[in-house]
Design a protein around this motif. Structure first.
Motif, PDB file in Angstrom:
ATOM      1  N   MET A 321     -12.189  22.710 -33.579  1.00  0.00           N
ATOM      2  CA  MET A 321     -11.578  22.166 -32.372  1.00  0.00           C
ATOM      3  C   MET A 321     -12.499  22.284 -31.168  1.00  0.00           C
ATOM      4  O   MET A 321     -12.574  21.381 -30.335  1.00  0.00           O
ATOM      5  CB  MET A 321     -10.238  22.853 -32.107  1.00  0.00           C
ATOM      6  N   GLN A 324     -15.160  19.639 -31.496  1.00  0.00           N
ATOM      7  CA  GLN A 324     -14.611  18.331 -31.182  1.00  0.00           C
ATOM      8  C   GLN A 324     -14.360  18.180 -29.683  1.00  0.00           C
ATOM      9  O   GLN A 324     -14.601  17.117 -29.099  1.00  0.00           O
ATOM     10  CB  GLN A 324     -13.311  18.117 -31.954  1.00  0.00           C
ATOM     11  N   MET A 325     -13.916  19.254 -29.038  1.00  0.00           N
ATOM     12  CA  MET A 325     -13.698  19.220 -27.599  1.00  0.00           C
ATOM     13  C   MET A 325     -15.008  19.012 -26.852  1.00  0.00           C
ATOM     14  O   MET A 325     -15.081  18.240 -25.886  1.00  0.00           O
ATOM     15  CB  MET A 325     -13.033  20.530 -27.157  1.00  0.00           C
ATOM     16  N   THR A 373      -8.236  12.172 -27.051  1.00  0.00           N
ATOM     17  CA  THR A 373      -8.535  13.190 -28.072  1.00  0.00           C
ATOM     18  C   THR A 373      -8.763  14.547 -27.434  1.00  0.00           C
ATOM     19  O   THR A 373      -8.313  15.584 -27.948  1.00  0.00           O
ATOM     20  CB  THR A 373      -9.762  12.761 -28.884  1.00  0.00           C
ATOM     21  N   VAL A 377      -6.664  17.985 -28.196  1.00  0.00           N
ATOM     22  CA  VAL A 377      -7.344  19.211 -28.634  1.00  0.00           C
ATOM     23  C   VAL A 377      -7.073  20.349 -27.663  1.00  0.00           C
ATOM     24  O   VAL A 377      -6.891  21.514 -28.065  1.00  0.00           O
ATOM     25  CB  VAL A 377      -8.858  18.949 -28.782  1.00  0.00           C
TER      26      VAL A 377
END
Length: 395
Positions: A321, A324-325, A373, A377
């Motif tokens: 996560m 992805q962040m 997104t 997240v």
């Protein structure tokens, strides 16, 4: 008793009457709540202004349990259009102690030559009126003016009264002659005070009283009349002052009522804002705990770092996560820089307009997905942090 509102002077007298009875204090005060007296006055004035056949009064009302109380009432007639003709239905509208929070009590008040229709859908044999508007009474929107309109409409559909025929006073077939002679008959009825053609002399006591009236008694009588006149002028002045004071107090009461509602609304808004701030404070406290935990875990690690440390490799995402962040945030900022550069190029004339619009549309769409997104997240990370702090507090 107040006169019917047929002109502005009568309306002013009704206002003075209502101010007088509603401003009384002590044992003679009417049994209404002080916070609603101004609304009762407004309801009656509005009703009387539209229906001059009604007039406000104070009278004794006896409840079903035997209790008696002096209450306000609107006594008079309600217009009832029926088959193209307007009739007047006599009614009495009682304002009970709990008015205007509870509906008034309405009675049909037939005269001697009227009878209540039996059965009737809205009027009982005792004259009590029952309407859907009374059963659905809502404070403070319901009022007497709308009630009068509902009464007129209900009575028009089904008249509650009808006239009873009186029997003939004589069955001989001709009208009974009047005891007084017709005009122009040549004579007049003798007066009871006339005897044999001369006036009766006054009694002896009256003559003696005229003779005994001296200057002292005349002066005394004049002084008493003057004193009564002065007292009457003072009472009228005092009454006008009290009525003006009562009017001012009623106005002040209405203003205070409005300010009370404003303060209540302000308190509700402040309570809502306080709850929002408390939630934000709780989030800040959780973030502070996370940062303190990170500082404690990483304290002392700076001694093992090299001087020529690469800044790009200083932070490494340890979980999916976070990675992805980081990627979504970097893409969002990169697209922001590209759009800024394209905008500058378009203003300088280096980029065609159609190409600029097409590129901005594609980049904006991509930037929207990256931001959505990142928000998703972020929420998942916040839930994980809360669960971690809760587990730590339990330990």
């Amino acid at each position: 008793m107040a006169p019917p509102a047929s002109d502005p002077a009568k309306i002013q007298q009704i206002q003075q009457f209502l101010n007088s009875v509603l401003s009384q204090r002590g044992p003679s005060a009417l049994p209404y709540a002080e916070t609603t007296k101004w609304l009762i006055r407004q309801h009656l004035l509005t009703l009387i202004s539209s229906h001059s056949s009604l007039e406000p009064k104070t009278a004794t009302f006896t409840h079903n349990d035997g209790r008696s109380a002096i209450l306000l009432q609107a006594d008079g007639t309600i217009p009832m259009p029926f088959q193209g003709v307007s009739y007047n239905i006599p009614v009495v509208i009682w304002l009970l102690e709990s008015y205007p929070r509870d509906p008034p009590r309405v009675y049909v008040n037939p005269t001697r030559d009227m009878i209540i229709k039996r059965p009737h859908s809205n009027v009982s044999p005792s004259g009590l009126v029952s309407l859907p508007y009374l059963h659905a009474w809502v404070y403070p929107s319901s009022n007497l003016l709308d009630l009068a309109a509902q009464l007129s409409a209900a009575f028009s559909r089904d008249p509650p009264l009808y006239s009873q025929r009186r029997p003939q006073s004589s069955g001989s077939g001709y009208a009974r002659p009047s005891p007084s002679p017709p005009i122009g008959s040549g004579y007049s009825r003798p007066s009871p005070s006339i005897g044999s053609g001369y006036a009766r002399p006054p009694p002896p006591s009256y003559q003696q009283q005229q003779q005994t009236d001296d200057a002292a008694e005349v002066y005394k009588r004049n002084a008493i009349n003057k004193l009564v006149e002065m007292i009457h002028v003072d009472l009228v002045t005092m009454r006008s002052a009290r009525e003006a004071e009562a009017e001012e107090l009623l106005s002040l009461q209405a203003n205070l009522k409005r300010r009370e509602e404003e303060l209540n609304n302000g308190l509700q808004e402040m309570a809502s804002e306080k709850e929002t701030l408390e939630q934000e404070l709780q989030v800040i406290s959780m973030n502070t705990d996370v940062l303190d935990s990170w500082v404690r875990d990483n304290q002392g690690k700076s001694d093992n770092l090299f001087v020529d440390l690469d800044v790009d490799s200083a932070f490494i995402c340890m979980e999916t996560m976070s990675k992805q962040m980081l990627e979504c945030t970097a893409s969002d900022l990169a697209i922001e820089d590209v759009v800024y550069s394209m905008d500058k190029s378009f203003r300088d004339g280096l980029l065609p307009f159609d190409q600029y619009l097409r590129s901005v549309r594609l980049l904006s769409r991509e930037q929207f997905f990256h931001r959505a997104t990142a928000e998703k997240v972020k929420g998942m990370q916040m839930e994980a942090q809360v669960a971690s702090i809760a587990a730590r507090l339990q330990l």
